[in-house]
Design a protein around this motif. Structure first.
Motif, PDB file in Angstrom:
ATOM      1  N   TYR A 123     148.738 136.368  72.120  1.00 52.51           N
ATOM      2  CA  TYR A 123     148.726 135.852  73.490  1.00 52.51           C
ATOM      3  C   TYR A 123     147.383 136.192  74.121  1.00 52.51           C
ATOM      4  O   TYR A 123     146.935 137.331  74.068  1.00 52.51           O
ATOM      5  N   SER A 124     146.721 135.181  74.689  1.00 55.73           N
ATOM      6  CA  SER A 124     145.484 135.451  75.426  1.00 55.73           C
ATOM      7  C   SER A 124     145.809 135.469  76.912  1.00 55.73           C
ATOM      8  O   SER A 124     146.345 134.488  77.446  1.00 55.73           O
ATOM      9  N   ASP A 125     145.542 136.605  77.538  1.00 54.79           N
ATOM     10  CA  ASP A 125     145.838 136.751  78.962  1.00 54.79           C
ATOM     11  C   ASP A 125     145.026 135.724  79.748  1.00 54.79           C
ATOM     12  O   ASP A 125     143.967 135.287  79.292  1.00 54.79           O
TER      13      ASP A 125
ATOM     14  N   HIS B  33     153.664 139.168  76.488  1.00 53.84           N
ATOM     15  CA  HIS B  33     152.983 140.218  75.736  1.00 53.84           C
ATOM     16  C   HIS B  33     152.982 139.779  74.275  1.00 53.84           C
ATOM     17  O   HIS B  33     154.037 139.438  73.731  1.00 53.84           O
TER      18      HIS B  33
ATOM     19  N   THR C  38     151.900 138.894  83.059  1.00 55.72           N
ATOM     20  CA  THR C  38     151.139 140.165  83.064  1.00 55.72           C
ATOM     21  C   THR C  38     150.745 140.589  84.472  1.00 55.72           C
ATOM     22  O   THR C  38     150.311 141.720  84.682  1.00 55.72           O
TER      23      THR C  38
ATOM     24  N   SER D  19     148.309 142.240  72.040  1.00 55.13           N
ATOM     25  CA  SER D  19     148.063 142.646  73.436  1.00 55.13           C
ATOM     26  C   SER D  19     147.785 144.127  73.627  1.00 55.13           C
ATOM     27  O   SER D  19     147.270 144.527  74.671  1.00 55.13           O
TER      28      SER D  19
END
Ligand SMILES: [Zn+2]
Ligand SMILES: [Zn+2]
Length: 278
Positions: free
Chosen positions: A42-44, A111, A78, A115
């Motif tokens: 997952y890319s924030d 998440h 997040t 992460s």
């Protein structure tokens, strides 16, 4: 109890769930909540993109998995915002099978496997969702991971360790910003040094860019050193006068030495007081 940051289905632009299976309600109270993660990388992203990401999950579940709706009861980003999935009444489809879905709500944290340590806002947001379920369920106090009772790595090592610790709220304090420090300094300047007029210091104003409480301490120290120097000077003068008077008396017996010294000391004592008061 109200969720501080809550986005309803309408708020994130959810598709309508399919009938009739999407409408199925729980048949008994839940034992608690199970926590999930994404299971892949997952890319924030900025919070402005989180609603679109929740829509993407719903599309995967409805188009890819062929489910009647997004599988989770709630989704937490997040940034700590809680998104309504199937919500409190409609049975989720995320815990592995119908029996497991009946027993616990399913809360997804955004998440991924990449992460690392979850941030405080994500954890506090998941905790918000858990407390919301407990309060409004009906729902018991269990907090578990997807892997409890089902063969999966979900919710990953970091979130699972947090779940096992009882899903504690973060007690990390936000660092104080420059702007807050500046405001605090100005309040101190105004309320202590300027408004109260405890010490009359002409440069003790917010207009002076070099203002600091330390200035007052430094200045007071300088004044004290000067006063001490002057007192020593006076004491030395006093001693010299005493010696001169005695030398004079040894040449003229008519001089009353004690009376003369007393008069001089009185004068010097008055002089000493005047210097301190300056
Ligand atoms: Zn899961
Ligand atoms: Zn977000």
């Amino acid at each position: 109890m109200e969720l501080v940051e809550y986005v309803s289905r309408a708020g994130w632009g959810a598709r309508a769930y399919r009938q009739p299976s999407g409408a199925i309600q729980y048949s008994r109270p839940r034992k608690g909540v199970k926590v999930h993660y994404l299971g892949g990388a997952y890319s924030d992203r900025p919070h402005s993109q989180c609603s679109a990401y929740v829509r993407q999950i719903q599309n995967q579940h409805m188009n890819g998995n062929g489910w009647s709706d997004i599988g989770y009861s709630f989704v937490v980003c997040t940034h700590g915002t809680v998104y309504e999935g199937r919500g409190l009444k409609r049975r989720n489809s995320a815990n592995g099978n119908t029996s497991l879905n009946e027993q616990h709500y399913a809360v997804l944290g955004l998440h991924g496997t990449n992460s690392g340590e979850p941030g405080a806002k994500l954890l506090d947001g998941i905790r918000d969702a858990i407390d919301y379920c407990r309060k409004n369920g009906p729902c018991g106090s269990e907090i578990k991971g997807h892997k409890d009772g089902y063969a999966t790595a979900c919710p990953g090592p970091e979130l699972y360790a947090w779940v096992r610790a009882g899903a504690p709220r973060s007690d990390k304090e936000e660092p104080v910003t420059e702007a807050e420090m500046k405001k605090l300094a100005e309040l101190t300047a105004e309320r202590v040094w300027v408004k109260d007029h405890l010490i009359d210091v002409p440069w003790g104003t917010t207009q002076n860019p070099h203002w600091a409480a330390g200035n007052i301490i430094t200045d007071t120290g300088n004044v004290l050193r000067e006063v001490r120097g002057r007192v020593k000077q006076v004491q030395a003068q006093q001693e010299t006068i005493r010696e001169l008077v005695q030398a004079l008396a040894s040449r003229d017996e008519a001089i009353d030495v004690d009376a003369l010294i007393q008069r001089i000391e009185e004068r010097i004592s008055a002089l000493d007081v005047r210097i301190v008061a300056e």
